[in-house]
Design an enzyme around this catalytic site. Sequence first.
Site, PDB file in Angstrom:
ATOM      1  N   ASP A 172      34.504  66.557-108.626  1.00 61.68           N
ATOM      2  CA  ASP A 172      33.141  67.097-108.611  1.00 61.68           C
ATOM      3  C   ASP A 172      32.835  67.515-107.180  1.00 61.68           C
ATOM      4  O   ASP A 172      32.087  66.853-106.466  1.00 61.68           O
ATOM      5  CB  ASP A 172      32.151  66.048-109.115  1.00 61.68           C
ATOM      6  CG  ASP A 172      30.713  66.532-109.039  1.00 61.68           C
ATOM      7  OD1 ASP A 172      30.508  67.762-109.039  1.00 61.68           O
ATOM      8  OD2 ASP A 172      29.801  65.698-108.953  1.00 61.68           O
ATOM      9  N   ILE A 173      33.429  68.600-106.758  1.00 59.40           N
ATOM     10  CA  ILE A 173      33.349  69.051-105.365  1.00 59.40           C
ATOM     11  C   ILE A 173      32.138  69.962-105.206  1.00 59.40           C
ATOM     12  O   ILE A 173      31.998  70.953-105.924  1.00 59.40           O
ATOM     13  CB  ILE A 173      34.642  69.791-104.956  1.00 59.40           C
ATOM     14  CG1 ILE A 173      35.871  68.938-105.314  1.00 59.40           C
ATOM     15  CG2 ILE A 173      34.612  70.114-103.473  1.00 59.40           C
ATOM     16  CD1 ILE A 173      35.889  67.561-104.686  1.00 59.40           C
ATOM     17  N   GLU A 174      31.287  69.635-104.238  1.00 59.74           N
ATOM     18  CA  GLU A 174      30.021  70.343-104.064  1.00 59.74           C
ATOM     19  C   GLU A 174      29.905  71.087-102.733  1.00 59.74           C
ATOM     20  O   GLU A 174      28.940  71.818-102.533  1.00 59.74           O
ATOM     21  CB  GLU A 174      28.857  69.341-104.168  1.00 59.74           C
ATOM     22  CG  GLU A 174      28.824  68.524-105.451  1.00 59.74           C
ATOM     23  CD  GLU A 174      28.265  69.290-106.633  1.00 59.74           C
ATOM     24  OE1 GLU A 174      27.722  70.389-106.410  1.00 59.74           O
ATOM     25  OE2 GLU A 174      28.383  68.801-107.763  1.00 59.74           O
ATOM     26  N   HIS A 175      30.872  70.914-101.817  1.00 56.06           N
ATOM     27  CA  HIS A 175      30.686  71.455-100.471  1.00 56.06           C
ATOM     28  C   HIS A 175      31.970  72.048 -99.887  1.00 56.06           C
ATOM     29  O   HIS A 175      33.077  71.634-100.223  1.00 56.06           O
ATOM     30  CB  HIS A 175      30.202  70.350 -99.511  1.00 56.06           C
ATOM     31  CG  HIS A 175      28.960  69.643 -99.946  1.00 56.06           C
ATOM     32  ND1 HIS A 175      27.730  70.250 -99.971  1.00 56.06           N
ATOM     33  CD2 HIS A 175      28.756  68.368-100.385  1.00 56.06           C
ATOM     34  CE1 HIS A 175      26.824  69.388-100.404  1.00 56.06           C
ATOM     35  NE2 HIS A 175      27.426  68.244-100.668  1.00 56.06           N
TER      36      HIS A 175
END
Length: 825
Positions: A172-175
Site C-alpha cells: 500500500d505505497i502512498e509516496h
Amino acid sequence: MVSSKLSFVATAVAALAPLASAFDASSRSNLAIYWGQGPNQLRLSHFCQETSLDIINIGFINYFPDMSPGHWPGSNFGNQCDGSVYVTNDGVVTKLLSGCHQIMEDIPICQAAGKKVLLSIGGAYPPDQSILSEDSAVAFATFLWGAFGPVAEGWEGPRPFGDVVVDGFDFDIEHNGGFGYATMVNTFRQYFNQVPERKFYLSAAPQCIIPDAQLSDAIFNAAFDFIWIQYYNTAACSAKSFIDTSLGTFNFDAWVTVLKASASKDAKLYVGLPASETAANQGYYLTPDEVESLVSTYMDRYPDTFGGIMLWEATASENNQIDGAPYADHMKDILLHCDPSPPVTSSSAVPSSTPVTTPSPSSSAVPSSTPAVSETPSPSSSAVPSSTPVASSTPVVPGTSASSSPVSSSSAIAPSTPVVPGTSTPSSTPVASSTPVVPGTSASSSPVSSSSAVASSTPVVPGTSVPSSTPAIPGGSSSSSEAVASSTPLVTLTLTVSPTPAPSSSESSSTDLSSSTQTDVGTAPSQPAGPSTTATATTSSSSSSTDESSTTVGSGNGNGSGSTTTTAATDSITAAPTATSSATATGATSEPVTITTIIVTSYIDICPTGFTTVTTTYTTTYCPGTNTATATATVTNPPSGPGGAGSQTTAPTVPEGWTTTVTVCTQCAAKPTTVTLTLPVTETGSTSTDAVPAPPAATGEGSNPTQPSGASPTGGNGSFSEEPVPPPAVTQVSTSTEIVTLVRPTSSRPLILGTGTVHPSSTLAVKPSAKPSGQNSGSSSHVPIPPSYTQEAVSPLSTGAASRVTGLGHGLVLTVLTLSAFFVL
C-alpha cells in the site's frame, strides 16, 4: 507463561475448528479488509470470528530501511502492541515493534478459520517512504521474509510475531514513486518458490488513477495475486462516479486492460471501498444497494478477473452497523448473491490437536479445506480452570480515555464474546491496583478482586462490554476497552461512569479536557468461622484537568502529502495509592469480635529513571462495636473534580498512615513535571529494569535511482528490467554476532494506549526503559540475534498508533508523549 499462551491459542483454534471454510484465491466473491489502524480497534481474533472476511491485511510496516534508524524497517499496528522495540548494539533505537504478542496469538486463530493474513507495507505515514537502490529493495524483502515468513534454520534475525508465519505481503505505497517495488515483489517470489508446499500471496493497493504513481511500475513488471484499487478519495475515477457519472469515470474496465498487458495478468481485481462514511472523504461512501448494482455489473462483465471487494477498514465496518450487522457482512452477502458459482463450504474440521502457534515452511498450520467460523457464542458447562478475574487500570495519555477492562486469562473466546462457564473457585488475596494518570484525561482503576472463601453457586458473568468514558480527543482516539469474561468470578463488579464529555473534531488545537472518575466496587461473600464478615474492596483514581495536550499528528491525503502538528506537553500528574483488604473475624458469636485486616496497597513513587509502582502489605486489628464489620479504607480526603462537589464518586484516596506530597520530577516526562504523590510515612519506592538481546540492521545502502519512479510503464522497462539480484540464501548466514537490547518505551518516546486482554497478576511494577547498551561481540559482520525471550511476558498496554481518518490514504500516525507501565507476571 509461554505454555499458557500456547494452550490459550490451541483452545481458541480448537473452538473455531468445527466451522472453518476453505480459502479460494480464484473466487470472484472474496472480501478483503485492512486491520491495524482503526481507532479503538478490537483484537484481530475478534474479526477472525466473522465469516464474511476472507483476507485480512495487517497494517503497517510503515518505516523503510533507507529512511529508518539503524537501517531497519519499522512497524505500527495501532493499539495492538505494548510499545517495545528492538535496539541495536550501537544504541540505535529502531522502529520495529517487538511486543506484539496479541497479534502473534491471533494470526493462527484467523488461519485456522480459513482466512489469509497478509502483512501490509506502506501506509500514509511517514511521507518519506522510499527505496534508494535495487540492493536495498532486495535487502528489504529479505528482512521481511526472514522476520515474518517461515522459520528458517539459518535465520537469526528478529521474529516480532514469534514462529507465526504470515500468508504473504501487501503493498500500500502512498509516496515518492515506484522505484524498487517490482524488485521486492520478484525477490519475494523467489523465496516463495523455496517453500512449494505452502501457498503465499502478494497484493497491491493502487489508487484508481491510471497510471498509479507508486505501484503501476511494480504491477507491470512483477506478478501480484490480488490488486485492490482504492476507488475512493479520488473524484475522477471513484466508485461513486459509477452511481453519478457527473462526478467522473469509474475505470474498472481500463484497469482490466492494464492488467492483461502486465506481469500481473492473472491477478484478481478488487473494488476498494470505504467501510463507513467516516473512513474516507465525504461523498465517497456507497450504500449496500449502490454496491450491489456495481458488483453485479462488473462481476458479470469480467467473471475471470473480478475478485471481490476490499474494505478500508475493519473498525469502520464494525462501527457501521446496518440492520444489526456490520458493513462487511452486507458486502459479503452482495458478493455471494451476485456470484453464479459461490464457494462451497467444506465440512471437514481442523483437528483440535493441530499446532497453530508455530507454523513452518514444511507444513501448513491449518488444512486448506476447513469449515466456517461461528459467530454465535455457546454456553460452556465445564468449570473454568482456577483463575482470578483481573482488571487493571492503565496509564492514560492526553487526549484519550481509559476504562476498566475486566479480563480473564483463561478465556478461549475473543473479546466481546460472552461465555457462561460453570462454577470455579479461584483463591488469592484481593488486590486493587492503580497507575498514574496524565492530566487532561479520564481514567479508572479496576480492582483485582477475589476471596479465599468459596463463592456462591450462581456466579454473575457480565455479557456486555464495560462502558468507557470518552473525553474530547483532538484528532481522534487510538485506545479502546474490551471486556472478556470466561472464568467464574467470585465478585460482582459494578461500574459507574461519570458524565462523558463530547468528542472534539479539532485535529490540532489545544482542548480543555474535564476529568471524570470511574469507581469499581467489588464485593465477595465469605463465610468465616464465627461472626459473618463481608470484605469489600473499593478503588478510585482521579485526574486533574489541563488545557494542554501533547500529540504529534502525521497526516496524509489521497495524493500522498503529509503534515505534522505539535502541541505542548502536559505538566502535572496526580497519583494516589489503592488498597484492598481481606478481613477475618475471630471470637465467638456471643462475644465482642476482633477484626484483623490485611491490606495490600500499590502506590506510585519516583525513582532515578521515572515513575515506579511499589506494592506493600500491612496488617491492622481493631474491635468494632458489633459482630459484623466491613474492612474498607477510611475516607480522609475525598476528591473533588473540576465540576464541583459531587462531580466524582467518593472513594478512599489518602488512608490513615499515608501522606501527600507535591514535587517536581525532571525525569518523568519530556519537561519538568509537577507530581502529586500519596506515600506511606516510611515506605520508599523501588525500580527494576530488564534487557534482552535483539538484532541489528539489514543493510540497504546504494546509489539513488537514475530514472524517475512511478511513470507510466512502457514495454518491459520497469524498475526490475534487469536480471533480478538473487536473494541471499538463509543457510549462508555468518555466525558472527552482535548483541542488541530490547527497550521499553519511556516518557520521551511516542506512545498511545492499547487494549486487549490483561494477564492476571498480584503486583504491579513499572519498569523504566533499559538504556541502549548493546555490546559488540568483536565481529564486523552484522548478523541479527533474536531476543532471548519473547514479549509474551509483557501484558499489552500501549504503542504508537496510526489511525485512519477522513481524507487520508491508508493510515495516520498519532504519537503522544506519555509514560509506559508493564505488568510483569
